[in-house]
Design a protein around this motif. Structure first.
Motif, PDB file in Angstrom:
ATOM      1  N   ALA A  83      -6.922  -4.003   4.284  1.00  0.00           N
ATOM      2  CA  ALA A  83      -7.046  -4.871   5.458  1.00  0.00           C
ATOM      3  C   ALA A  83      -6.139  -6.088   5.342  1.00  0.00           C
ATOM      4  O   ALA A  83      -5.448  -6.460   6.293  1.00  0.00           O
ATOM      5  CB  ALA A  83      -8.500  -5.303   5.640  1.00  0.00           C
ATOM      6  N   ALA A  84      -6.104  -6.702   4.168  1.00  0.00           N
ATOM      7  CA  ALA A  84      -5.239  -7.867   3.960  1.00  0.00           C
ATOM      8  C   ALA A  84      -3.769  -7.477   4.074  1.00  0.00           C
ATOM      9  O   ALA A  84      -2.976  -8.186   4.704  1.00  0.00           O
ATOM     10  CB  ALA A  84      -5.532  -8.502   2.604  1.00  0.00           C
ATOM     11  N   ARG A  85      -3.410  -6.352   3.502  1.00  0.00           N
ATOM     12  CA  ARG A  85      -2.021  -5.883   3.554  1.00  0.00           C
ATOM     13  C   ARG A  85      -1.583  -5.592   4.986  1.00  0.00           C
ATOM     14  O   ARG A  85      -0.429  -5.809   5.358  1.00  0.00           O
ATOM     15  CB  ARG A  85      -1.858  -4.628   2.688  1.00  0.00           C
ATOM     16  CG  ARG A  85      -0.436  -4.095   2.627  1.00  0.00           C
ATOM     17  CD  ARG A  85      -0.285  -2.919   1.669  1.00  0.00           C
ATOM     18  NE  ARG A  85      -1.348  -1.934   1.705  1.00  0.00           N
ATOM     19  CZ  ARG A  85      -1.471  -0.966   2.621  1.00  0.00           C
ATOM     20  NH1 ARG A  85      -0.605  -0.859   3.587  1.00  0.00           N
ATOM     21  NH2 ARG A  85      -2.475  -0.108   2.545  1.00  0.00           N
ATOM     22  N   LEU A  86      -2.515  -5.130   5.816  1.00  0.00           N
ATOM     23  CA  LEU A  86      -2.208  -4.816   7.209  1.00  0.00           C
ATOM     24  C   LEU A  86      -2.230  -6.042   8.123  1.00  0.00           C
ATOM     25  O   LEU A  86      -2.027  -5.929   9.322  1.00  0.00           O
ATOM     26  CB  LEU A  86      -3.179  -3.752   7.735  1.00  0.00           C
ATOM     27  CG  LEU A  86      -3.035  -2.377   7.084  1.00  0.00           C
ATOM     28  CD1 LEU A  86      -4.130  -1.434   7.573  1.00  0.00           C
ATOM     29  CD2 LEU A  86      -1.649  -1.791   7.365  1.00  0.00           C
ATOM     30  N   GLY A  87      -2.495  -7.216   7.551  1.00  0.00           N
ATOM     31  CA  GLY A  87      -2.390  -8.449   8.315  1.00  0.00           C
ATOM     32  C   GLY A  87      -3.676  -9.064   8.809  1.00  0.00           C
ATOM     33  O   GLY A  87      -3.640  -9.995   9.626  1.00  0.00           O
ATOM     34  N   ALA A  88      -4.813  -8.597   8.331  1.00  0.00           N
ATOM     35  CA  ALA A  88      -6.082  -9.197   8.756  1.00  0.00           C
ATOM     36  C   ALA A  88      -6.124 -10.655   8.306  1.00  0.00           C
ATOM     37  O   ALA A  88      -5.707 -10.983   7.203  1.00  0.00           O
ATOM     38  CB  ALA A  88      -7.257  -8.434   8.163  1.00  0.00           C
TER      39      ALA A  88
END
Length: 89
Positions: A31-36
């Motif tokens: 999720a963090a890697r995808l920009g959350a």
């Protein structure tokens, strides 16, 4: 329902491969890697020595990460006990 409260918000659903703490931590990283910018987790488990290796998955500067404090009424659960997470009740 989040979309009704914030119709202009962009929601990203990331599901773990299983309910294991390792898979849940991997989903947080995804999720963090995808920009959350906010990651909300409604799970927790008994604190154990294995959490030391998983704690880094919840360290994403600039990303607000929250986790449920637990349903037991007392005691601390991981990942809410992580110093990188805001515990919510």
């Amino acid at each position: 329902m989040v979309s009704a409260i914030c119709p202009n918000c962009h929601l990203l659903l990331v599901e773990a491969n299983s309910a294991s703490t390792g898979d849940l931590a991997a989903a947080v990283n995804t999720a963090a890697r995808l920009g959350a910018t906010v990651i909300s987790n409604s799970y927790g488990g008994r604190e154990a020595s294995s959490e030391t290796s998983l704690n880094s998955a919840y360290n994403h500067p600039g990303v607000a990460i929250v986790a449920s404090a637990g349903d037991s009424g007392y005691g601390v659960q991981f990942p809410a006990s992580s110093n990188y997470v805001t515990a919510v009740g």
